[in-house]
Design an enzyme around this catalytic site. Sequence first.
Site, PDB file in Angstrom:
ATOM      1  N   LEU A 235     -41.093 -69.301  24.114  1.00  0.00           N
ATOM      2  CA  LEU A 235     -39.886 -68.572  24.530  1.00  0.00           C
ATOM      3  C   LEU A 235     -40.214 -67.148  24.994  1.00  0.00           C
ATOM      4  O   LEU A 235     -39.319 -66.368  25.284  1.00  0.00           O
ATOM      5  CB  LEU A 235     -38.847 -68.535  23.408  1.00  0.00           C
ATOM      6  N   GLY A 236     -41.507 -66.826  25.051  1.00  0.00           N
ATOM      7  CA  GLY A 236     -41.863 -65.544  25.663  1.00  0.00           C
ATOM      8  C   GLY A 236     -41.939 -64.379  24.701  1.00  0.00           C
ATOM      9  O   GLY A 236     -41.400 -63.308  24.987  1.00  0.00           O
TER      10      GLY A 236
ATOM     11  N   ASP B 214     -40.525 -63.692  33.033  1.00  0.00           N
ATOM     12  CA  ASP B 214     -40.230 -63.561  31.603  1.00  0.00           C
ATOM     13  C   ASP B 214     -39.876 -62.115  31.247  1.00  0.00           C
ATOM     14  O   ASP B 214     -38.995 -61.861  30.425  1.00  0.00           O
ATOM     15  CB  ASP B 214     -41.417 -64.066  30.763  1.00  0.00           C
TER      16      ASP B 214
HETATM   17  O1  PMV Z   1     -45.164 -71.102  30.397  1.00  0.00           O
HETATM   18  P1  PMV Z   1     -44.108 -70.082  30.658  1.00  0.00           P
HETATM   19  O2  PMV Z   1     -42.809 -70.393  29.989  1.00  0.00           O
HETATM   20  O3  PMV Z   1     -44.593 -68.716  30.405  1.00  0.00           O
HETATM   21  O4  PMV Z   1     -43.750 -70.166  32.212  1.00  0.00           O
HETATM   22  C1  PMV Z   1     -44.725 -70.077  33.204  1.00  0.00           C
HETATM   23  C2  PMV Z   1     -44.074 -70.110  34.552  1.00  0.00           C
HETATM   24  C3  PMV Z   1     -45.051 -70.053  35.714  1.00  0.00           C
HETATM   25  O5  PMV Z   1     -44.280 -70.046  36.894  1.00  0.00           O
HETATM   26  C4  PMV Z   1     -45.952 -71.260  35.742  1.00  0.00           C
HETATM   27  C5  PMV Z   1     -45.912 -68.801  35.661  1.00  0.00           C
HETATM   28  C6  PMV Z   1     -45.176 -67.516  35.980  1.00  0.00           C
HETATM   29  O6  PMV Z   1     -45.651 -66.469  35.557  1.00  0.00           O
HETATM   30  O7  PMV Z   1     -44.142 -67.541  36.667  1.00  0.00           O
END
Ligand code: PMV
Length: 304
Positions: free
Chosen positions: A90-91, A136
Site C-alpha cells: 500500500l506504499g 504513490d
Molecule cells: O507495486 P506498486 O504498487 O508500487 O506499483 C508499481 C506501479 C508501476 O507502474 C509498475 C511503477 C510506478 O512507479 O509507476
Amino acid sequence: MKIKVSAPGKLMLLGEHAVVYGYPCIAMAVDKRLYVTAEIIDSKGDETIAPQVKESRFVLEAIAKFKEKYNIKQSVRIRTNGDFSHNVGLGSSSAVTVATFKAISEIFNKSLSLREIFDLSYEVNLKIQGVGSGFDLAAATFGGTLYFIRGGKVIEPLGNETLPLVVGYSGTKADTPFYVRKVAETFKRRQTEIKDILRKIEALVISGKKNILNRDYKNLGKCLTENHLLLQKLGVSIPKLDAMVEAANKAGAWGAKLSGAGGGDCMTALVSNDKRTAVEEAIKKVGGEIINVTNNAEGVRIDQ
Ligand code: PMV
C-alpha cells in the site's frame, strides 16, 4: 516542539507500468495511514525509529535533503508507525517520505506547498529506487483519486467519489523494481508489441477517467478487467492474482484487476453493494485475504 503528521497509502486503479513510459494512470489514496512524529533534538546526529517501513533510508534521505535545502544544522528525531505493514504494497515508503517532509518542514517553520513536498519526495524516491513514476507519492501528498502522469507532469483530482472497491491481498510481497525492469527488458526486445499494449492501457485510463467522472461503474469495471488482461500480456501477473480476479468477476464484480507492479501484492474489484459479500467470499475461497480499506482518503495532514 513535537509534531505528528500522517500520509495515506495508495492503490493503483488503472495504468500501472504504462505510467513508467509516460502514459497516464489513475491512482487512489486509501484510508490506511503512515504516521510520522518529528521533534528537534539536542544531539549530534539524527535519530530515526522506523519499525514499520522497509527501510529507514527514505526517512534519512528526506531529512538530509531538507536540511541541505535550508542549510539546517540541528538534529531531528523521527518516529514512524502505521496502520499497515509494508508487506501489502500500500506504499509505506512513499507515505513515510511525504509525511517526513511535511513533519520536518513544520517543526522548522518552513512552509512547503504540496507541490514542493511531492517534488522533493520524488527526488528522494528516484535516488533510492532509481525507477518509478511517483504516482504513490502523488496519492500520499494530494489524496483522493488522481489522474497522473510520470513525475507529476499532470496531477488532476478526479472528483470526490469513493469508489466501491473490494481489495484482496495475494499473500506475497511484490518486487516492484524487478517487474519494472522485466517490462523494460521485454520492451527492448519486442518494442512494437509492447508499445501497442501500453497504448491500449492508455486508452483504458482515458475511458476510466470519464467513467469515474460520470459515475459509470459498470463501464469502469470493464476497463479494470481489460487492463488486467493487458497486464497479463505484459507478463506481470501471477496465477494467484489471476485466480482472485477471475473469482471476483465470476461472483458478479463489475470488473477486477491486479493493482501495482504485479507478481504479488493486491488486486482490486469494483462491485455493487449487493455483490460485495459474494465477491469477498469468492476472493477468500481462492486464497486471497480481504484488506479493509476505502479509497478517496485525505492526503498528507497534520494530526497533532
Ligand atoms: O507495486 P506498486 O504498487 O508500487 O506499483 C508499481 C506501479 C508501476 O507502474 C509498475 C511503477 C510506478 O512507479 O509507476
